[in-house]
Enzyme design. Structure first.
Site, PDB file in Angstrom:
ATOM      1  CE1 TYR A 142      19.144  34.688  32.677  1.00 50.01           C
ATOM      2  CE2 TYR A 142      18.627  33.506  30.614  1.00 50.01           C
ATOM      3  CZ  TYR A 142      18.721  33.427  32.118  1.00 50.01           C
ATOM      4  OH  TYR A 142      18.500  32.373  33.007  1.00 50.01           O
ATOM      5  N   GLY A 195      17.178  37.943  20.100  1.00 53.86           N
ATOM      6  CA  GLY A 195      18.016  37.060  20.836  1.00 53.86           C
ATOM      7  C   GLY A 195      17.478  35.655  20.952  1.00 53.86           C
TER       8      GLY A 195
END
Length: 338
Positions: free
Chosen positions: A147, A290
């Site tokens: 992202y 992440g």
């Protein structure tokens, strides 16, 4: 009055910004594919183009038909965990769709005009695991999620297009967005619910069994991740100021948008307990891929250069605004409780 095209304007942040732009006397056109946005979130007086940024001709047609003075670009997939498991979908939607928009801005400009300026909805995820907290705008960009990579990639596109074609832009890198509109009429209604405050309040409403705390062994004071929580109305006001700066001829730049201090996962859940008035069930779960330990903004630049000043600085106040929305719309826009 300026005319503005807002991509993803029916989404959570987009719909709040649309109202703020209207309050600032701008005419607003929303381009949205309604995969995650809601028609009910849009106020009266907004023109709507139902289209996907992956449809290049539809994007060019929207720009030719409405001839906006500036574009505010929100449309994107946002779930960090999903970006790690399905990067193809994220690169296609977030980068290719955004690239189509940038190319359409070049294709539809007149010979004597520079391209229409863009306010880009970026993210603090471009920084990754920052070495300095709070994080300044010139910190190294090392995203730890796909992202974040997709957002940073489009920032690079905008920089290259500005150098080559004179495309003015402001990247707004913001942190954890939360809360709901002061009116209580719109709030967070994502189809895929991943945001901490929203999940906590839906758990309080009995829609989830318990809250999961993903990791308690981070190098933070209480072992849980620390985030800078910015109220959605304050974020909307930052977009209004960025639009005006570009219309006034501001050079391209980037700003962090945040409070400048963070709250841990445990602190947010404790605040939700206080606002709701009862303990919210919790359980410990493994870390998610992440997730950086700290994400806190150094946001003095936007305050100094654009005059931005957040109105929601108390965590309980932020959570309380979200609680008002979720109690009224416990199942999103489909069913309201009056």
């Amino acid at each position: 009055m300026s005319k503005l095209l807002v991509t993803g304007g029916a989404g959570y942040i987009g719909s709040h910004t649309v109202r703020a732009l209207q309050d600032a006397n701008h005419e607003v056109v929303v381009l949205d594919n309604f995969s995650a946005g809601h028609l009910e979130a849009l106020p009266d007086g907004v023109a709507i183009v139902q289209a996907d940024l992956l449809d290049e001709e539809a994007v060019r047609a929207a720009l030719r038909d409405h001839q906006p003075d500036a574009v505010v670009h929100f449309a994107a997939l946002i779930e960090v965990g999903e970006s790690m498991s399905d990067p193809r979908r994220f690169y296609r939607n977030n980068l290719l769709g955004s690239l189509n928009l940038a190319n359409a801005l070049l294709d539809t400009r007149t010979a004597e005009n520079t391209p229409v300026p863009v306010v880009f909805s970026s993210t603090a995820a471009v920084y990754g695991e920052a070495e300095v907290i709070p994080i300044p705008e010139d910190a190294p960009k090392r995203p730890t999620s796909v992202y974040g990579e997709t957002k940073l990639s489009f920032e690079h596109v905008l920089s290259a297009y500005d150098r080559a074609y004179g495309l003015p832009h402001i990247n707004l890198r913001y942190f954890n967005v939360s809360g709901a509109h002061a009116s209580g009429e719109i709030g967070e209604a994502h189809p895929n619910k991943t945001h901490l405050i929203e999940l906590a309040l839906l758990t309080a409403l009995g829609q989830r069994e318990k809250m999961k705390i993903f990791g308690t062994d981070y190098p933070t004071p209480d072992g849980t991740c620390v985030r800078d929580y910015i109220h959605v109305d304050d974020l909307a006001s930052a977009h209004v100021l960025a639009v005006q700066a570009l219309l006034d001829g501001s050079p391209s730049t980037a700003y962090n948008v945040g409070l400048g201090h963070g709250f841990s996962v445990k602190e947010v859940l404790d605040a939700a307990d206080r606002v709701v008035g009862t303990p919210i069930p919790r359980e410990i779960a493994p870390r998610r891929p992440g997730d950086p330990a700290f994400l806190v903004a150094e946001s003095s630049r936007i305050k100094a250069e654009l005059g931005w000043a957040p109105q929601y600085t108390d965590l309980d106040q932020i959570v309380e605004s979200a609680w008002r929305w979720h109690r009224r719309y416990p199942h999103g826009f489909e069913k309201a409780t009056r």
